[in-house]
Design an enzyme around this catalytic site. Sequence first.
Site, PDB file in Angstrom:
ATOM      1  N   ASN A 108       0.846  -1.194   0.000  1.00  0.00           N
ATOM      2  CA  ASN A 108       0.000   0.000   0.000  1.00  0.00           C
ATOM      3  C   ASN A 108       0.882   1.246   0.000  1.00  0.00           C
ATOM      4  O   ASN A 108       1.474   1.596   1.018  1.00  0.00           O
ATOM      5  CB  ASN A 108      -0.910  -0.010   1.228  1.00  0.00           C
ATOM      6  CG  ASN A 108      -1.935   1.119   1.205  1.00  0.00           C
ATOM      7  OD1 ASN A 108      -1.853   2.042   0.400  1.00  0.00           O
ATOM      8  ND2 ASN A 108      -2.901   1.051   2.104  1.00  0.00           N
ATOM      9  N   ASN A 136      -7.264   3.142  -4.086  1.00  0.00           N
ATOM     10  CA  ASN A 136      -7.387   3.661  -2.735  1.00  0.00           C
ATOM     11  C   ASN A 136      -8.421   4.792  -2.719  1.00  0.00           C
ATOM     12  O   ASN A 136      -9.075   5.065  -3.727  1.00  0.00           O
ATOM     13  CB  ASN A 136      -6.017   4.154  -2.241  1.00  0.00           C
ATOM     14  CG  ASN A 136      -5.801   3.920  -0.767  1.00  0.00           C
ATOM     15  OD1 ASN A 136      -6.669   4.222   0.044  1.00  0.00           O
ATOM     16  ND2 ASN A 136      -4.642   3.384  -0.411  1.00  0.00           N
ATOM     17  N   LYS A 147      -1.220  -1.354  -4.400  1.00  0.00           N
ATOM     18  CA  LYS A 147      -2.463  -0.590  -4.299  1.00  0.00           C
ATOM     19  C   LYS A 147      -2.177   0.852  -4.678  1.00  0.00           C
ATOM     20  O   LYS A 147      -1.335   1.509  -4.073  1.00  0.00           O
ATOM     21  CB  LYS A 147      -3.030  -0.657  -2.879  1.00  0.00           C
ATOM     22  CG  LYS A 147      -4.416   0.002  -2.764  1.00  0.00           C
ATOM     23  CD  LYS A 147      -5.110  -0.377  -1.472  1.00  0.00           C
ATOM     24  CE  LYS A 147      -6.548   0.149  -1.453  1.00  0.00           C
ATOM     25  NZ  LYS A 147      -7.279  -0.300  -0.248  1.00  0.00           N
ATOM     26  N   ASN A 168      -3.108   9.599   3.714  1.00  0.00           N
ATOM     27  CA  ASN A 168      -3.089  10.042   5.101  1.00  0.00           C
ATOM     28  C   ASN A 168      -1.770   9.825   5.835  1.00  0.00           C
ATOM     29  O   ASN A 168      -1.681  10.065   7.032  1.00  0.00           O
ATOM     30  CB  ASN A 168      -4.221   9.335   5.865  1.00  0.00           C
ATOM     31  CG  ASN A 168      -5.575   9.592   5.232  1.00  0.00           C
ATOM     32  OD1 ASN A 168      -5.913  10.725   4.910  1.00  0.00           O
ATOM     33  ND2 ASN A 168      -6.341   8.533   5.027  1.00  0.00           N
TER      34      ASN A 168
END
Length: 399
Positions: free
Chosen positions: A201, A277, A248, A206
Site C-alpha cells: 500500500n 485507494n 495498491k 493520510n
Amino acid sequence: MALRLKLRLIRTFVITSSGLIVYTIADKFYEPVLKPALQLLDPESAHDFAVFAAKHGLVPKDKGKDWSGLACEVWGRQFENPIGLAAGFDKHGECVDAMLSAGFGFVEVGSVTPEPQEGNPKPRIFRLEKDRAVINRCGFNSVGSSLVSERLRRRLAHIHSAQPGVVGVNLGKNKDTEDSKLDYEKGVVTFADIADYLVINISSPNTPNLRNLQQKNQLADLLEHVIAVRDASLKERSPKARPPILVKISPDLTDEELQDIVDICLKLSVDGMVISNTTVQRPHDLVEAKLAAEKGGLSGPPLKDISTSIIQKVYRMTDGRLVIIGVGGVSSAEDAYDKIRAGASLIELYTALAYEGPGIIRKIKTGLSELLQRDGFQSVQEAVGKNVLVSSSQYGMRN
C-alpha cells in the site's frame, strides 16, 4: 449521555442478547434497528463496535448458495466468489472467519505497519450520510505486525475449524520510518508464509509522503526489493506457491504516472494491482459540502466512476496481463459488474457495508449472478475486461 456510556450500554446489550442480535443485524432489521443505534456513536466507535460484534460471532452467516459461476481461480487460488472485504475494516486481523462466513469470498487484513502506531488524531472518520460516503484520515493506525501475525498464525493452527476463503494482508509503513523499503521488507518477511497474497500500500493519502513512492524510480526500487525479499524468505517453495504481490494505487494519478506504474509492474512481473485507494478529489456534486471540506481520503459512491475508469485504463494498458482487484464505491451488483467488465477479476467493498449492513454481500452476489447469466456468461471470469475488448475492437485496437 456520554459517548463512553452509550458504547458500554450497546456492548452490554449485544453480549447479553446474542441470540437476538443475529436477527437484529440481519438485513431486514438493519435500517430500522441497528443503524439508528450505531448512529448514536461517532463513526470510528461504530466501526469498532462492528468489529467487536464480528469478533464475538454476532454477525449472521450467509446461508445462501452461490451460483457456481461465481467461483473463480486467480493466481492458482480458489475463490468461492469474487466479492471481498477491502482493507480498512479488519485492520488488526480480529474477525477474518466471521467476515468469510458472512459471505465474502476473501478478506484483506490491514493496513498493517511493522510497529504499533496510533495513527492520526481523532476525530478522523466522517460520514457523508447524504452521499453514502466516508472521509477518513486514520493514518495507518495499527497494532503492529507481530500481533496481527500471531492472530493469523493462531487461525491457521486451527485450520480445520477456520472458514474457507482467501486471506490477503495489506502492508503499510510507519509514519516516522525514513527508509520505506525496510518497513515493507519487514511486512513481507512477517506475512509471506501465512498470507494468500500481499498488498504493498503506497497510496493512502493520510501518511506524509507515502504517495511519493508511486513515482517511477522509487516504485521500481521498492518493488524489486520486496519481490526479492519474498523469494528469498520462501526459497523452498515453488514460485507458484509464494504469495502474489500486488500494488495498491491512488485514483488521483495522471495518465503518465499510471503508465509508468504499469510499465514497472509488467517489467518486474508484479502479480496484480488493487485499484484504487481513497481519493483526495471532491466531486462538485457532493451534497455534504461542509463535511467534504475535511482532509482525508473519500470513499463510497463518489469514488465509483473514478476507480472504474482507472481499472479500464490499466486493463487496456496491460492487455489484461495483470490481475486487478477493483475497489471503490461498490454498493450494488451493477457496480461490481461494471468493474468486472472494465477489467477487474476480483471486487472489494467496505463503505457500503457500513451503510447497508452485512445483507449487502448476499444482495451483490445474487444480483451479479443474474447479470452474468442475463448476458450469457457461464462464469465471472468470462466477463472480465469485456467492455475494454469491445471498445478496443471498435477503434481497431488490439483485443
